[in-house]
Design a protein around this motif. Structure first.
Motif, PDB file in Angstrom:
ATOM      1  N   GLU A  52       0.843  -1.188   0.000  1.00  0.00           N
ATOM      2  CA  GLU A  52       0.000   0.000   0.000  1.00  0.00           C
ATOM      3  C   GLU A  52       0.883   1.245   0.000  1.00  0.00           C
ATOM      4  N   TYR A  54       1.616   5.230   0.875  1.00  0.00           N
ATOM      5  CA  TYR A  54       1.347   6.433   1.656  1.00  0.00           C
ATOM      6  C   TYR A  54       2.065   7.589   0.978  1.00  0.00           C
ATOM      7  N   HIS A  65      -2.053  10.833   1.904  1.00  0.00           N
ATOM      8  CA  HIS A  65      -3.044  10.022   1.208  1.00  0.00           C
ATOM      9  C   HIS A  65      -2.610   8.564   1.233  1.00  0.00           C
ATOM     10  N   LYS A  66      -3.564   7.682   1.454  1.00  0.00           N
ATOM     11  CA  LYS A  66      -3.270   6.255   1.395  1.00  0.00           C
ATOM     12  C   LYS A  66      -3.943   5.642   0.176  1.00  0.00           C
ATOM     13  N   PHE A  67      -3.165   4.869  -0.588  1.00  0.00           N
ATOM     14  CA  PHE A  67      -3.656   4.164  -1.759  1.00  0.00           C
ATOM     15  C   PHE A  67      -3.426   2.664  -1.585  1.00  0.00           C
ATOM     16  N   SER A  68      -4.296   1.877  -2.166  1.00  0.00           N
ATOM     17  CA  SER A  68      -4.072   0.438  -2.194  1.00  0.00           C
ATOM     18  C   SER A  68      -2.896   0.120  -3.107  1.00  0.00           C
ATOM     19  N   GLU A  72      -5.780   2.419  -5.884  1.00  0.00           N
ATOM     20  CA  GLU A  72      -7.076   2.974  -5.514  1.00  0.00           C
ATOM     21  C   GLU A  72      -6.938   3.853  -4.265  1.00  0.00           C
ATOM     22  N   HIS A  73      -7.463   5.068  -4.339  1.00  0.00           N
ATOM     23  CA  HIS A  73      -7.403   5.977  -3.193  1.00  0.00           C
ATOM     24  C   HIS A  73      -8.311   5.453  -2.089  1.00  0.00           C
ATOM     25  N   GLN A  74      -7.753   5.283  -0.888  1.00  0.00           N
ATOM     26  CA  GLN A  74      -8.514   4.750   0.230  1.00  0.00           C
ATOM     27  C   GLN A  74      -8.989   5.849   1.176  1.00  0.00           C
ATOM     28  N   PHE A  75      -8.081   6.678   1.628  1.00  0.00           N
ATOM     29  CA  PHE A  75      -8.464   7.789   2.495  1.00  0.00           C
ATOM     30  C   PHE A  75      -7.299   8.750   2.612  1.00  0.00           C
ATOM     31  N   SER A  76      -7.574   9.920   3.185  1.00  0.00           N
ATOM     32  CA  SER A  76      -6.558  10.953   3.413  1.00  0.00           C
ATOM     33  C   SER A  76      -6.742  11.517   4.813  1.00  0.00           C
ATOM     34  N   ASP A 117      -3.996   3.275   9.919  1.00  0.00           N
ATOM     35  CA  ASP A 117      -5.265   3.877   9.510  1.00  0.00           C
ATOM     36  C   ASP A 117      -5.281   5.391   9.660  1.00  0.00           C
TER      37      ASP A 117
END
Length: 237
Positions: A52, A54, A65-68, A72-76, A117
């Motif tokens: 993943e 960051y 921002h975290k991406f898979s 895929e953008h997961q959350f920020s 998270d």
């Protein structure tokens, strides 16, 4: 942000060229006013143990921002400010083997520590304008500190006691193991504007600097000042 294969083949592009996220940031006119979506002048990327991503989105944003692993953008998280989970130029990011996330919050002169998270854990404030982070296979954290001389606006007052650039070596509890780099930035083993830090398979350390744009163009150091130095790691037998 672009993702390439080891052979240099472009695999994926995240974000859109010439469409920076709306953060209220206007180069040369106003700083980041509020956190925005990806991206606005990305500064650094780190991978978790499962691939993943960051992303520190720092110069024109105030977020991580975290991406898979497949993009895929997961959350920020993050907003401009000085409180927990807020940033003033998140300039570098690192992830350890437990997927703990370390963010060099440069203009707040601290490293913030988060869970995978994005939950805030703690901060370390015994460093000065951290520019880059690197965690080696022995769980040692290397911090390139810009100090308070390089990278400042031309009218910035440089006082005799102004902290200079250096490298700090820490464990992952935040305890300092050693520090090096003297006040004379031109001398070997000292730094003017350390901007990148990494080690090789032998544990030898490499520190790169943005000598020209950090202030060499304003006469703060000679233009032929070192921009890359290597340090041999000495291991106890």
């Amino acid at each position: 942000m672009r993702i390439f294969s080891p052979a240099g083949e472009l695999l994926q592009t995240l974000g859109e060229k010439d469409k920076p996220a709306d953060t209220g940031f206007v180069p040369g006119r106003s700083g980041v006013q509020y956190g925005g979506e990806p991206f606005n002048r990305v500064t650094n990327v780190a991978l978790s143990t499962t691939g993943e991503m960051y992303v520190a989105d720092g110069y024109g944003n105030a977020r991580v921002h975290k991406f898979s692993a497949d993009g895929e953008h997961q959350f920020s998280w993050g907003e401009p400010g000085r409180g927990p989970g807020e940033f003033r130029l998140p300039h570098a990011i690192a992830v350890d083997r437990d997927d703990t996330v370390y963010v060099a919050d440069r203009e707040n002169s601290r490293i913030q520590v988060f869970k995978a998270d994005g939950e805030y854990v703690k901060e370390w404030t015994h460093i000065v304008r951290p520019d880059d982070l690197y965690i080696d296979d022995d769980d040692i954290l290397y911090v390139a500190e810009l100090g308070e001389i390089a990278g400042q606006p031309p009218d910035h007052e440089i006082l005799p006691h102004t902290p200079h650039a250096r490298v700090t070596v820490m464990d992952l509890d935040g305890d300092v193991i050693t520090q090096f780099g003297g006040r004379d930035a031109v001398r070997p083993g000292s730094f003017f504007a350390p901007h990148g830090i990494w080690s090789d398979s032998k544990g030898d350390l490499y520190v790169s600097e943005v000598t020209y744009s950090g202030g060499g163009n304003r006469g703060l150091v000679p233009l032929d000042c070192h921009s890359l130095q290597k340090f041999a790691r000495i291991r106890a037998d």
